[in-house]
Design a protein around this motif. Sequence first.
Motif, PDB file in Angstrom:
ATOM      1  N   PRO A 159       0.822  -1.212   0.000  1.00 18.40           N
ATOM      2  CA  PRO A 159       0.000   0.000   0.000  1.00 18.40           C
ATOM      3  C   PRO A 159       0.858   1.265   0.000  1.00 18.40           C
ATOM      4  O   PRO A 159       2.043   1.235   0.328  1.00 18.40           O
ATOM      5  N   THR A 160       0.234   2.360  -0.383  1.00 16.77           N
ATOM      6  CA  THR A 160       0.918   3.653  -0.404  1.00 16.77           C
ATOM      7  C   THR A 160       0.809   4.298   0.970  1.00 16.77           C
ATOM      8  O   THR A 160      -0.290   4.647   1.399  1.00 16.77           O
ATOM      9  N   PRO A 161       1.915   4.464   1.689  1.00 15.54           N
ATOM     10  CA  PRO A 161       1.830   5.041   3.032  1.00 15.54           C
ATOM     11  C   PRO A 161       1.485   6.515   2.991  1.00 15.54           C
ATOM     12  O   PRO A 161       1.843   7.242   2.056  1.00 15.54           O
ATOM     13  N   ARG A 162       0.789   6.960   4.020  1.00 12.23           N
ATOM     14  CA  ARG A 162       0.348   8.347   4.089  1.00 12.23           C
ATOM     15  C   ARG A 162       1.513   9.317   4.102  1.00 12.23           C
ATOM     16  O   ARG A 162       1.420  10.401   3.531  1.00 12.23           O
ATOM     17  N   PHE A 163       2.638   8.919   4.715  1.00 14.49           N
ATOM     18  CA  PHE A 163       3.744   9.872   4.802  1.00 14.49           C
ATOM     19  C   PHE A 163       4.351  10.145   3.430  1.00 14.49           C
ATOM     20  O   PHE A 163       4.850  11.238   3.181  1.00 14.49           O
ATOM     21  N   TRP A 164       4.317   9.164   2.504  1.00 12.25           N
ATOM     22  CA  TRP A 164       4.790   9.438   1.141  1.00 12.25           C
ATOM     23  C   TRP A 164       3.855  10.411   0.441  1.00 12.25           C
ATOM     24  O   TRP A 164       4.307  11.328  -0.249  1.00 12.25           O
ATOM     25  N   ALA A 181      10.206   6.020  -1.713  1.00  8.87           N
ATOM     26  CA  ALA A 181       9.832   5.104  -2.795  1.00  8.87           C
ATOM     27  C   ALA A 181      10.860   3.996  -2.949  1.00  8.87           C
ATOM     28  O   ALA A 181      10.512   2.814  -3.125  1.00  8.87           O
ATOM     29  N   ARG A 182      12.121   4.361  -2.874  1.00  7.41           N
ATOM     30  CA  ARG A 182      13.171   3.343  -2.980  1.00  7.41           C
ATOM     31  C   ARG A 182      13.125   2.385  -1.785  1.00  7.41           C
ATOM     32  O   ARG A 182      13.272   1.153  -1.936  1.00  7.41           O
ATOM     33  N   ALA A 183      12.943   2.942  -0.585  1.00  6.76           N
ATOM     34  CA  ALA A 183      12.899   2.107   0.615  1.00  6.76           C
ATOM     35  C   ALA A 183      11.718   1.145   0.586  1.00  6.76           C
ATOM     36  O   ALA A 183      11.792   0.036   1.127  1.00  6.76           O
ATOM     37  N   GLN A 184      10.617   1.576  -0.050  1.00 13.07           N
ATOM     38  CA  GLN A 184       9.447   0.709  -0.160  1.00 13.07           C
ATOM     39  C   GLN A 184       9.634  -0.383  -1.211  1.00 13.07           C
ATOM     40  O   GLN A 184       8.803  -1.285  -1.328  1.00 13.07           O
ATOM     41  N   GLY A 185      10.692  -0.267  -1.981  1.00 17.45           N
ATOM     42  CA  GLY A 185      10.933  -1.253  -3.029  1.00 17.45           C
ATOM     43  C   GLY A 185      10.137  -1.007  -4.288  1.00 17.45           C
ATOM     44  O   GLY A 185      10.023  -1.893  -5.148  1.00 17.45           O
ATOM     45  N   TRP A 186       9.607   0.196  -4.444  1.00 16.62           N
ATOM     46  CA  TRP A 186       8.819   0.504  -5.630  1.00 16.62           C
ATOM     47  C   TRP A 186       9.725   0.663  -6.838  1.00 16.62           C
ATOM     48  O   TRP A 186      10.807   1.254  -6.746  1.00 16.62           O
ATOM     49  N   ALA A 188       7.975   1.191 -10.072  1.00 13.50           N
ATOM     50  CA  ALA A 188       7.079   1.601 -11.155  1.00 13.50           C
ATOM     51  C   ALA A 188       6.570   3.038 -10.949  1.00 13.50           C
ATOM     52  O   ALA A 188       7.339   3.945 -10.683  1.00 13.50           O
ATOM     53  N   GLY A 189       5.252   3.223 -11.074  1.00 11.00           N
ATOM     54  CA  GLY A 189       4.682   4.550 -11.145  1.00 11.00           C
ATOM     55  C   GLY A 189       4.968   5.460  -9.970  1.00 11.00           C
ATOM     56  O   GLY A 189       5.231   6.656 -10.149  1.00 11.00           O
ATOM     57  N   ARG A 190       4.934   4.933  -8.755  1.00  6.08           N
ATOM     58  CA  ARG A 190       5.135   5.796  -7.596  1.00  6.08           C
ATOM     59  C   ARG A 190       6.577   6.278  -7.498  1.00  6.08           C
ATOM     60  O   ARG A 190       6.832   7.421  -7.095  1.00  6.08           O
ATOM     61  N   LEU A 191       7.531   5.443  -7.883  1.00  3.67           N
ATOM     62  CA  LEU A 191       8.919   5.885  -7.924  1.00  3.67           C
ATOM     63  C   LEU A 191       9.106   6.928  -9.015  1.00  3.67           C
ATOM     64  O   LEU A 191       9.766   7.957  -8.807  1.00  3.67           O
ATOM     65  N   ALA A 192       8.520   6.679 -10.181  1.00  2.00           N
ATOM     66  CA  ALA A 192       8.635   7.635 -11.283  1.00  2.00           C
ATOM     67  C   ALA A 192       8.026   8.987 -10.907  1.00  2.00           C
ATOM     68  O   ALA A 192       8.595  10.044 -11.217  1.00  2.00           O
ATOM     69  N   PHE A 193       6.879   8.961 -10.233  1.00  2.00           N
ATOM     70  CA  PHE A 193       6.238  10.211  -9.854  1.00  2.00           C
ATOM     71  C   PHE A 193       7.071  10.961  -8.816  1.00  2.00           C
ATOM     72  O   PHE A 193       7.119  12.190  -8.802  1.00  2.00           O
ATOM     73  N   SER A 194       7.752  10.226  -7.951  1.00  2.00           N
ATOM     74  CA  SER A 194       8.651  10.856  -6.984  1.00  2.00           C
ATOM     75  C   SER A 194       9.770  11.590  -7.711  1.00  2.00           C
ATOM     76  O   SER A 194      10.121  12.727  -7.368  1.00  2.00           O
TER      77      SER A 194
END
Length: 457
Positions: free
Chosen positions: A276-281, A309-314, A316-322
């Motif tokens: 899931p996408t954490p609120r703090f991100w 995003a990197r720590a979450q292991g993402w 795809a899209g969420r890392l790119a958006f970061s």
Amino acid sequence: MRLVSLLSIGFLTACVPSPGADVSMNQSKAATSTSTSTSAMNRFGLTAAPRPSRSNGEIARDFMELSFMMESGRALPVFARFEGPITVRTAGAVPPNAATDLARLLQRFRNEAGLNIREVASGPASINIEFVPRNVIRATYANVACFVVPRVSSWAEFRAGRNTGVLDWTSLKQREHVSVFIPADSSAQEVRDCLHEETAQAMGPLNDLFRLTDSVFNDDNFHTALTGFDMTILRAFYAPELQSGMTQAQVAAKLPGILARINPSGNHGGASEVNPTPRFWINQIQTALGTSGSVSSRENAARQAVATARAQGWTAGRLAFSYFALGRISLTSNPAAAIEAFTQAGLIYSRLPGGDIYGAHVDMQLAAFALSRGEADRALNIANRNLPIVARAENASLMATLMLVKAEALQMQGKSSEAAAVRIDSQGWARYGFGSEAQIRARAAEISALARRGNKS
């Protein structure tokens, strides 16, 4: 809801923060007013979106999260939809372009999602679309462009139902009538965007997921028109195997068979695990793309978003958006870091479903930067390769912006007559995308300022 208006050029303009509210909303763009001259306005035709390329296992996973959760994170205890034919009615100060775009949207719902839906001129309706002044909406939810609420048929009923529990989606067992509220004093594209997302959410999923790159059900605001994935979700939402009142487990049991029937090309592979996408991100992204706080604090928030995003292991899209957020906020303070961030975002988006329009947004930033450095050939090449992508995505404001970049690049090359022709061609899309003459002139002035800066380089 939508996080930001992504069309602004990072080092010239700022974004707006996301509000917190437990209704389905679109984040507002910069205030616009309808143009008084619409004779040259361009329009998109009736074109079906391509089918989703992902597996049915992934679509089923996303369907469940979209359908049993609110944007706020509150769970929806049962499946709730309209049962029987769906009717749509408009009210209020309906903009002149809204009727055409609504008729086209309803035809797409019938053709691509198999919905029994039609417009009615008066009387009770399943979906009531009311156009109200922008400042009235903002007085209720700051920075919100449009939203949908259940159990009411008008703005007056909505106002009366606030703080009474009437507007609580989680208490619905079946949808009977809902209202969509859209600012009447908006550009044609903003009205169209609101019609697409809010009417779809009035009938179907109420959640948005940052990880989706092939859907309007995403807070990043890249897709502005309903995609093939969205139409597949709606077709599944109204499959005869489902009915209002079903539990999550009951829907999950039916879904594989439904998707196998309606999307046979998706019968391959499974669904990877997605955390899931954490609120703090989300808070980091909102800070980075917001207007409050110093530039350094916003840049720090963007760097934290990348680190998260990197720590979450993402991957795809969420890392790119970061990375995209980092690029946006870093353009003035650290151009080299910004270009690297945009490059990373573009590489990730290039391999994702629906990622071509994301890449176009990234490239718009890179084209603007190239123009500001006097790199006319690079700016022109970027604009030319992205214009067909943007046309398919039906984003008139982005198309007009890229055409203005192209015109300035041609002017730099000494091709004045070609540049003038492109500027003229951009006007029809600008009228649809930006609306008012003031907004059109402001965007043209922004691009011209970049070119002047490039000519001095």
